[in-house]
Design an enzyme around this catalytic site. Structure first.
Site, PDB file in Angstrom:
ATOM      1  N   ALA A 145       0.833  -1.206   0.000  1.00 28.99           N
ATOM      2  CA  ALA A 145       0.000   0.000   0.000  1.00 28.99           C
ATOM      3  C   ALA A 145       0.868   1.256   0.000  1.00 28.99           C
ATOM      4  CB  ALA A 145      -0.928  -0.024   1.210  1.00 28.99           C
ATOM      5  N   THR A 202       0.212   3.837  -2.944  1.00 29.44           N
ATOM      6  CA  THR A 202      -0.582   4.865  -3.621  1.00 29.44           C
ATOM      7  C   THR A 202      -1.646   5.477  -2.710  1.00 29.44           C
ATOM      8  OG1 THR A 202      -0.218   3.705  -5.689  1.00 29.44           O
ATOM      9  CG2 THR A 202      -2.066   5.242  -5.651  1.00 29.44           C
ATOM     10  N   PRO A 251      -4.822   8.897  -2.641  1.00 33.94           N
ATOM     11  CA  PRO A 251      -5.598   9.761  -3.540  1.00 33.94           C
ATOM     12  C   PRO A 251      -4.749  10.913  -4.092  1.00 33.94           C
ATOM     13  CG  PRO A 251      -6.881   9.194  -1.602  1.00 33.94           C
ATOM     14  CD  PRO A 251      -5.517   8.627  -1.375  1.00 33.94           C
ATOM     15  N   ALA A 266       9.284  -5.265  -9.212  1.00 35.60           N
ATOM     16  CA  ALA A 266       7.919  -5.617  -9.621  1.00 35.60           C
ATOM     17  C   ALA A 266       7.616  -5.295 -11.087  1.00 35.60           C
ATOM     18  CB  ALA A 266       6.922  -4.877  -8.729  1.00 35.60           C
ATOM     19  N   GLY A 312     -12.370  -8.742 -36.263  1.00 32.19           N
ATOM     20  CA  GLY A 312     -13.600  -8.009 -36.589  1.00 32.19           C
ATOM     21  C   GLY A 312     -14.674  -8.163 -35.531  1.00 32.19           C
ATOM     22  N   GLU A 367       1.719  -0.045 -11.427  1.00 32.15           N
ATOM     23  CA  GLU A 367       3.155  -0.238 -11.124  1.00 32.15           C
ATOM     24  C   GLU A 367       4.000   0.879 -11.746  1.00 32.15           C
ATOM     25  OE1 GLU A 367       2.358  -2.640  -9.311  1.00 32.15           O
ATOM     26  OE2 GLU A 367       3.801  -4.278  -9.233  1.00 32.15           O
ATOM     27  N   GLY A 368       3.405   2.072 -11.821  1.00 30.92           N
ATOM     28  CA  GLY A 368       4.065   3.220 -12.443  1.00 30.92           C
ATOM     29  C   GLY A 368       3.637   3.308 -13.898  1.00 30.92           C
ATOM     30  N   THR A 369       3.016   4.410 -14.277  1.00 30.82           N
ATOM     31  CA  THR A 369       2.539   4.543 -15.664  1.00 30.82           C
ATOM     32  C   THR A 369       3.726   4.445 -16.626  1.00 30.82           C
ATOM     33  OG1 THR A 369       2.876   6.925 -15.750  1.00 30.82           O
ATOM     34  CG2 THR A 369       0.734   6.176 -14.912  1.00 30.82           C
TER      35      THR A 369
HETATM   36  N1  COS Z   1      16.420   2.459  -6.260  1.00 26.33           N
HETATM   37  C1  COS Z   1      16.854   2.986  -5.084  1.00 26.33           C
HETATM   38  N2  COS Z   1      16.642   4.270  -4.746  1.00 26.33           N
HETATM   39  C2  COS Z   1      15.971   5.040  -5.616  1.00 26.33           C
HETATM   40  C3  COS Z   1      15.507   4.575  -6.857  1.00 26.33           C
HETATM   41  C4  COS Z   1      15.762   3.209  -7.160  1.00 26.33           C
HETATM   42  N3  COS Z   1      15.344   2.666  -8.314  1.00 26.33           N
HETATM   43  N4  COS Z   1      14.887   5.554  -7.514  1.00 26.33           N
HETATM   44  C5  COS Z   1      14.963   6.631  -6.728  1.00 26.33           C
HETATM   45  N5  COS Z   1      15.621   6.323  -5.586  1.00 26.33           N
HETATM   46  C6  COS Z   1      15.942   7.200  -4.455  1.00 26.33           C
HETATM   47  C7  COS Z   1      16.686   8.430  -4.931  1.00 26.33           C
HETATM   48  O1  COS Z   1      18.069   8.191  -4.992  1.00 26.33           O
HETATM   49  C8  COS Z   1      16.306   9.440  -3.877  1.00 26.33           C
HETATM   50  O2  COS Z   1      17.092   9.244  -2.740  1.00 26.33           O
HETATM   51  P1  COS Z   1      17.983  10.481  -2.152  1.00 26.33           P
HETATM   52  O3  COS Z   1      16.963  11.509  -1.773  1.00 26.33           O
HETATM   53  O4  COS Z   1      18.709   9.907  -1.005  1.00 26.33           O
HETATM   54  O5  COS Z   1      18.866  10.913  -3.279  1.00 26.33           O
HETATM   55  C9  COS Z   1      14.888   9.036  -3.488  1.00 26.33           C
HETATM   56  O6  COS Z   1      14.725   7.667  -3.887  1.00 26.33           O
HETATM   57  C10 COS Z   1      13.842   9.874  -4.180  1.00 26.33           C
HETATM   58  O7  COS Z   1      14.078   9.782  -5.570  1.00 26.33           O
HETATM   59  P2  COS Z   1      13.611  10.919  -6.583  1.00 26.33           P
HETATM   60  O8  COS Z   1      14.100  12.239  -6.083  1.00 26.33           O
HETATM   61  O9  COS Z   1      13.991  10.481  -7.952  1.00 26.33           O
HETATM   62  O10 COS Z   1      12.035  10.869  -6.359  1.00 26.33           O
HETATM   63  P3  COS Z   1      10.865  11.642  -7.071  1.00 26.33           P
HETATM   64  O11 COS Z   1       9.972  12.149  -6.018  1.00 26.33           O
HETATM   65  O12 COS Z   1      11.407  12.590  -8.094  1.00 26.33           O
HETATM   66  O13 COS Z   1      10.077  10.451  -7.792  1.00 26.33           O
HETATM   67  C11 COS Z   1       9.518   8.837  -9.482  1.00 26.33           C
HETATM   68  C12 COS Z   1      10.602   9.644  -8.757  1.00 26.33           C
HETATM   69  C13 COS Z   1       8.570   9.691 -10.283  1.00 26.33           C
HETATM   70  C14 COS Z   1      10.293   7.901 -10.393  1.00 26.33           C
HETATM   71  C15 COS Z   1       8.725   8.007  -8.422  1.00 26.33           C
HETATM   72  O14 COS Z   1       7.900   8.854  -7.675  1.00 26.33           O
HETATM   73  C16 COS Z   1       7.898   6.909  -9.041  1.00 26.33           C
HETATM   74  O15 COS Z   1       8.400   5.832  -9.354  1.00 26.33           O
HETATM   75  N6  COS Z   1       6.574   7.152  -9.208  1.00 26.33           N
HETATM   76  C17 COS Z   1       5.684   6.136  -9.662  1.00 26.33           C
HETATM   77  C18 COS Z   1       5.140   5.400  -8.484  1.00 26.33           C
HETATM   78  C19 COS Z   1       4.566   4.083  -8.865  1.00 26.33           C
HETATM   79  O16 COS Z   1       5.142   3.316  -9.635  1.00 26.33           O
HETATM   80  N7  COS Z   1       3.407   3.775  -8.293  1.00 26.33           N
HETATM   81  C20 COS Z   1       2.801   2.520  -8.501  1.00 26.33           C
HETATM   82  C21 COS Z   1       2.498   1.982  -7.169  1.00 26.33           C
HETATM   83  S1  COS Z   1       2.473   0.305  -7.169  1.00 26.33           S
HETATM   84  S2  COS Z   1       0.829  -0.113  -6.360  1.00 26.33           S
END
Ligand code: COS
Length: 379
Positions: free
Chosen positions: A123, A125, A127, A241, A339, A363-365
């Site tokens: 959990a 995500t 709103p 994942a 069709g 799992e992330g768009t």
């Molecule tokens: N492995 C390990 N650490 C990671 C990482 C990875 N693959 N990706 C990012 N991090 C770390 C970064 O290094 C950073 O750490 P520091 O602050 O110590 O440098 C921290 O995590 C935050 O990373 P970042 O600044 O890149 O975060 P953002 O808020 O910019 O978000 C995205 C990055 C957009 C990639 C992230 O929010 C994301 O994956 N969003 C999608 C979420 C998702 O997939 N939801 C589906 C839910 S599944 S039910």
């Protein structure tokens, strides 16, 4: 046909998962899709087959299978039904954060919940925090040797049936992503309730719900890693994942292609020739096969990097994006080629097309995946 490029052990799992899918998933998939019921029975079967929570090491009661074998098995589940596959893979997903950051003691107390036939839910995500995973507004306040958690989670896979949750909450909102922490929270904790159940276009047999947390108290020992490790744990979990979602996509696309091949070989044109005799149809089938194989190979490369202990975050995002875009394209192409028959609710391919859409979203768009890929290439 089994994939002869695989090792004997890998082929064995491919056969096992193929038989499992043919016996337990394919015969009932359309009925569960129609009713939207949750296939609780599948848990017992998957456990008996030895392919439940595949990443959990043997020492903690799991099958401890390699990443490549996991993707081979999940492709077969995806061939049968993406809804069932989402449920089964979602159960595995809930085990990753503990694998990444759990202590030996946490693993010993957490894994039996899930490995012995219960279910877990991841959990993250909320709103107001979907693509922006760092925007988590759920808070966990330390009080003595407990944390008190308050907030709302949404689009939580299998939430209604889970006996344990991995909850991401901020222990210090002033720190942004560095204040997020991850907790093991059992279902029976007072204050944890299930809210709205989502009604979905596809993967209808999978359960997607809101999880409400009101003054939920957990022992401090339920914190995974240290306070503030949550964002990294979440990101590493998603790295693991995403290729698994890609594997569901490869299976779905392969099924769409197979259904289409069957149809174009049997269906006659106005001159009594099978549709398959037309070059235009042949080219479209060939394009499907190219995309399915390319997606599978991208996925396997990602899994080899992971197994070798090398960085694979970019490849994980690539595999997820390409495989799920392929699932969408190939299933839509199958509906097009078939069709009216393809569009009918009695066909298999219309369900595949509905199921495919969510894979480009969850799992992330696939836009987020492109951000991850570009972020690594352009830094
Ligand atoms: N492995 C390990 N650490 C990671 C990482 C990875 N693959 N990706 C990012 N991090 C770390 C970064 O290094 C950073 O750490 P520091 O602050 O110590 O440098 C921290 O995590 C935050 O990373 P970042 O600044 O890149 O975060 P953002 O808020 O910019 O978000 C995205 C990055 C957009 C990639 C992230 O929010 C994301 O994956 N969003 C999608 C979420 C998702 O997939 N939801 C589906 C839910 S599944 S039910």
């Amino acid at each position: 046909m089994l994939d002869k490029s695989l090792t004997p052990e890998q082929q064995e799992y491919q056969q096992l998962a193929r038989d499992f899918t043919a016996k337990h998933i394919i015969p009932v998939a359309s009925e569960y899709d129609r009713t939207g019921d949750f296939p609780e029975f599948i848990l017992k079967e998957v456990k008996e087959a030895g392919i439940n929570c595949m990443a959990v090491p043997k020492e903690y009661g799991g099958p401890g299978l390699s990443s490549l074998i996991q993707s081979i098995v999940v492709e077969e589940w995806g061939y049968g039904c993406a809804g069932f596959a989402t449920t089964l893979a979602g159960n595995g997903l809930s085990t990753y954060p503990v694998l990444i950051a759990g202590t030996d003691e946490q693993k010993k107390s957490f894994y039996p919940y899930i490995v012995n036939g219960g279910m877990g839910a991841f959990a993250l995500t909320e709103p107001g925090a979907g693509s922006d995973a760092g925007g988590v507004a759920t808070v966990a306040k330390r009080e003595g040797d407990e944390y008190v958690i308050n907030g709302t989670k949404c689009f939580c896979t299998t939430g209604s049936y889970a006996s344990v949750f991995i909850i991401f909450a901020s222990t210090d909102p002033s720190l942004g992503t560095k204040g997020i922490s991850a907790f093991i929270v059992e279902r029976e904790r007072e204050g944890l309730t299930i809210g709205a159940v989502e009604h979905k276009l596809g993967i209808r047999s999978s359960n997607t719900v809101e999880v409400l947390l009101k003054n939920v108290r957990v022992p401090a020992a339920h914190l995974l890693g240290q306070e503030g490790d949550g964002m990294k744990i979440a990101m590493k979990t998603l790295d693991m994942a995403r290729p698994i979602v890609g594997a569901i996509g490869v299976g779905l696309a392969r099924r769409a292609m197979d259904e289409c091949i069957k149809y174009v070989k049997e269906r006659l044109d106005i001159n009594g020739k099978p549709l398959a005799a037309h070059q235009n149809v042949q080219f479209r089938i060939a394009d499907m096969a190219i995309q399915v194989e390319a997606a599978r190979q991208l996925l396997r490369r990602c899994m080899s990097l992971k197994e070798a202990g090398l960085p694979y975050s970019k490849e994980s995002a690539m595999a997820k994006t390409f495989a799920t875009d392929t699932a969408m394209k190939v299933s839509a192409e199958a509906v097009d080629l078939m069709g009216e028959f393809g569009y009918s609710l009695d066909s298999v391919v219309e369900k595949l097309m509905r199921d495919a859409k969510v894979m480009q979203i969850y799992e992330g768009t696939n836009q987020i995946q492109r951000m991850v890929i570009a972020g690594q290439l352009l830094r």
